[in-house]
Design a protein around this motif. Structure first.
Motif, PDB file in Angstrom:
ATOM      1  N   GLU A  42       0.793  -1.114  -0.121  1.00 56.85           N
ATOM      2  CA  GLU A  42       0.149  -0.034   0.015  1.00 56.85           C
ATOM      3  C   GLU A  42       1.033   1.182   0.229  1.00 56.85           C
ATOM      4  OE1 GLU A  42      -3.002   2.144   3.174  1.00 56.85           O
ATOM      5  OE2 GLU A  42      -2.523   0.260   3.642  1.00 56.85           O
ATOM      6  N   ARG A  43       0.748   1.987  -0.950  1.00 53.34           N
ATOM      7  CA  ARG A  43       1.221   3.137  -0.932  1.00 53.34           C
ATOM      8  C   ARG A  43       0.884   4.192  -0.030  1.00 53.34           C
ATOM      9  NH1 ARG A  43       1.359   8.435  -3.585  1.00 53.34           N
ATOM     10  NH2 ARG A  43       3.877   8.875  -4.269  1.00 53.34           N
ATOM     11  N   VAL A  44       1.819   4.569   0.883  1.00 59.43           N
ATOM     12  CA  VAL A  44       1.288   5.706   1.942  1.00 59.43           C
ATOM     13  C   VAL A  44       1.983   7.000   1.825  1.00 59.43           C
ATOM     14  CG1 VAL A  44       0.861   4.015   3.710  1.00 59.43           C
ATOM     15  CG2 VAL A  44       3.129   4.722   3.630  1.00 59.43           C
ATOM     16  N   ALA A  45       3.301   7.330   1.143  1.00 54.13           N
ATOM     17  CA  ALA A  45       3.938   8.494   0.681  1.00 54.13           C
ATOM     18  C   ALA A  45       4.845   8.252  -0.556  1.00 54.13           C
ATOM     19  CB  ALA A  45       4.605   8.708   2.025  1.00 54.13           C
ATOM     20  N   ARG A  46       5.351   9.365  -0.847  1.00 55.46           N
ATOM     21  CA  ARG A  46       6.030   9.203  -2.108  1.00 55.46           C
ATOM     22  C   ARG A  46       7.548   8.169  -1.726  1.00 55.46           C
ATOM     23  NH1 ARG A  46      10.231  13.233  -4.461  1.00 55.46           N
ATOM     24  NH2 ARG A  46      10.563  12.325  -6.477  1.00 55.46           N
ATOM     25  N   GLY A  47       7.347   7.158  -2.315  1.00 56.67           N
ATOM     26  CA  GLY A  47       8.634   6.031  -2.090  1.00 56.67           C
ATOM     27  C   GLY A  47       8.639   5.450  -1.104  1.00 56.67           C
ATOM     28  N   VAL A  48       7.139   5.413  -0.096  1.00 59.57           N
ATOM     29  CA  VAL A  48       7.210   4.724   1.131  1.00 59.57           C
ATOM     30  C   VAL A  48       5.828   4.053   0.739  1.00 59.57           C
ATOM     31  CG1 VAL A  48       6.899   4.775   3.699  1.00 59.57           C
ATOM     32  CG2 VAL A  48       8.270   6.522   2.585  1.00 59.57           C
ATOM     33  N   TYR A  49       6.000   2.411   1.259  1.00 58.98           N
ATOM     34  CA  TYR A  49       4.870   1.679   0.994  1.00 58.98           C
ATOM     35  C   TYR A  49       4.838   0.986   2.370  1.00 58.98           C
ATOM     36  CZ  TYR A  49       5.516   2.403  -3.875  1.00 58.98           C
ATOM     37  OH  TYR A  49       5.477   3.062  -5.108  1.00 58.98           O
ATOM     38  N   ARG A  50       3.588   0.589   2.491  1.00 56.72           N
ATOM     39  CA  ARG A  50       3.175  -0.295   3.851  1.00 56.72           C
ATOM     40  C   ARG A  50       2.860  -1.909   3.391  1.00 56.72           C
ATOM     41  NH1 ARG A  50      -1.504  -1.378   6.803  1.00 56.72           N
ATOM     42  NH2 ARG A  50      -1.344  -1.325   8.763  1.00 56.72           N
ATOM     43  N   VAL A  51       3.246  -2.768   4.297  1.00 58.70           N
ATOM     44  CA  VAL A  51       2.598  -4.117   4.130  1.00 58.70           C
ATOM     45  C   VAL A  51       1.083  -4.189   4.416  1.00 58.70           C
ATOM     46  CG1 VAL A  51       2.856  -6.453   4.789  1.00 58.70           C
ATOM     47  CG2 VAL A  51       4.990  -5.050   4.174  1.00 58.70           C
ATOM     48  N   PRO A  52       0.228  -4.547   3.666  1.00 62.08           N
ATOM     49  CA  PRO A  52      -1.246  -4.258   3.679  1.00 62.08           C
ATOM     50  C   PRO A  52      -1.751  -5.208   5.070  1.00 62.08           C
ATOM     51  CG  PRO A  52      -1.071  -5.346   1.889  1.00 62.08           C
ATOM     52  CD  PRO A  52       0.380  -4.834   2.352  1.00 62.08           C
ATOM     53  N   VAL A  53      -1.138  -6.148   5.395  1.00 63.12           N
ATOM     54  CA  VAL A  53      -1.502  -7.112   6.453  1.00 63.12           C
ATOM     55  C   VAL A  53      -0.953  -6.732   7.806  1.00 63.12           C
ATOM     56  CG1 VAL A  53      -1.878  -9.037   5.055  1.00 63.12           C
ATOM     57  CG2 VAL A  53       0.407  -8.615   6.166  1.00 63.12           C
ATOM     58  N   TRP A  54       0.000  -5.587   7.786  1.00 67.96           N
ATOM     59  CA  TRP A  54       0.499  -5.207   8.991  1.00 67.96           C
ATOM     60  C   TRP A  54      -0.643  -4.540   9.710  1.00 67.96           C
ATOM     61  CZ3 TRP A  54       5.669  -6.697   9.082  1.00 67.96           C
ATOM     62  CH2 TRP A  54       6.273  -6.213  10.363  1.00 67.96           C
ATOM     63  N   PRO A  55      -0.821  -4.945  11.136  1.00 71.33           N
ATOM     64  CA  PRO A  55      -1.711  -4.071  12.076  1.00 71.33           C
ATOM     65  C   PRO A  55      -1.438  -2.641  12.227  1.00 71.33           C
ATOM     66  CG  PRO A  55      -0.310  -5.546  13.426  1.00 71.33           C
ATOM     67  CD  PRO A  55       0.259  -5.761  11.924  1.00 71.33           C
ATOM     68  N   TYR A  56      -2.446  -1.876  12.216  1.00 69.38           N
ATOM     69  CA  TYR A  56      -2.525  -0.423  12.409  1.00 69.38           C
ATOM     70  C   TYR A  56      -1.883  -0.202  13.768  1.00 69.38           C
ATOM     71  CZ  TYR A  56      -3.192   4.500  12.877  1.00 69.38           C
ATOM     72  OH  TYR A  56      -2.905   5.828  12.806  1.00 69.38           O
ATOM     73  N   GLN A  57      -0.726   0.840  13.928  1.00 69.88           N
ATOM     74  CA  GLN A  57      -0.327   1.368  15.197  1.00 69.88           C
ATOM     75  C   GLN A  57      -0.640   2.733  15.360  1.00 69.88           C
ATOM     76  OE1 GLN A  57       3.072  -0.692  13.509  1.00 69.88           O
ATOM     77  NE2 GLN A  57       3.744  -1.508  15.392  1.00 69.88           N
ATOM     78  N   GLU A  58      -0.665   3.474  16.478  1.00 71.45           N
ATOM     79  CA  GLU A  58      -1.158   4.648  16.587  1.00 71.45           C
ATOM     80  C   GLU A  58       0.113   5.400  16.200  1.00 71.45           C
ATOM     81  OE1 GLU A  58      -2.064   7.120  20.515  1.00 71.45           O
ATOM     82  OE2 GLU A  58      -3.160   5.378  20.264  1.00 71.45           O
ATOM     83  N   GLN A  59       1.269   5.210  16.440  1.00 70.96           N
ATOM     84  CA  GLN A  59       2.329   5.830  15.914  1.00 70.96           C
ATOM     85  C   GLN A  59       2.696   5.751  14.643  1.00 70.96           C
ATOM     86  OE1 GLN A  59       2.257   3.312  18.112  1.00 70.96           O
ATOM     87  NE2 GLN A  59       2.911   4.046  20.203  1.00 70.96           N
ATOM     88  N   ALA A  60       2.056   5.111  13.837  1.00 69.20           N
ATOM     89  CA  ALA A  60       2.436   4.995  12.229  1.00 69.20           C
ATOM     90  C   ALA A  60       2.638   6.286  11.496  1.00 69.20           C
ATOM     91  CB  ALA A  60       1.410   4.099  11.613  1.00 69.20           C
TER      92      ALA A  60
END
Length: 177
Positions: A42-60
């Protein structure tokens, strides 16, 4: 082992990987874009991706902002105070310092602060941050002296600043109250 498995294995504590991380593992930028199009990243910012199965964390959001700012970037000032939960702050504003000039847009609410001489940096919650004592001193400008001293006392209670640093902050910041 497939490249996507290598990318998943390289994810940090927040499930984040950068395009540079993927390139170092042998995946081209085009492959990373294809993984994102297929929902494997999952693209979350320019050049930064997140593994979509990762649980959400408040500090993310803090981790994403620092990763998106690039190499050498770190959380700065009031944002360190917010990350550590030292006192109430504006959660919509994230300040990230970087030793390199950049024109990159990091998203709504993220402000980049250019620091010619980088601050003392440490890891809090797995995120590169300005050291707590320095962050509280910096945040005193926006928090106000009384709230900054309260934040310093909480930081001392939680072990983020030493008793000597607390005394210095109370002397420096408290004098302006």
């Amino acid at each position: 082992m497939a490249k996507i498995d290598d990318i998943y294995g390289a994810a940090d504590d927040y499930g984040l990987v950068t395009s540079a991380d993927a390139r170092a593992l042998g995946a081209s930028d085009a492959e990373v874009v294809q993984y994102a199009a297929r929902g494997r990243l999952e693209r979350v910012a320019r050049g930064v991706y997140r593994v979509p199965v990762w649980p959400y964390q408040e500090q993310a959001p803090y981790a994403i902002a620092v990763r998106a700012a690039g190499e050498g970037a770190y959380l700065y000032g009031e944002s360190v105070v917010a990350l550590l939960g030292l006192c109430p702050t504006d959660p919509r504003a994230i300040r990230v310092a970087t030793p390199r000039r950049t024109r990159r847009s990091l998203g709504e609410g993220v402000r980049l602060v250019w620091r010619r001489h980088p601050d003392r940096v440490t890891l809090y919650e797995g995120i590169a941050c300005q050291e707590a004592a320095d962050a509280i001193r910096e945040a005193a400008r926006t928090l106000g002296p009384a709230r900054a001293v309260d934040a310093a006392r909480e930081a001392a209670r939680m072990g983020y600043v030493t008793p000597a640093e607390l005394a210095e902050i109370e002397g420096e910041v408290g004098a302006h109250a």
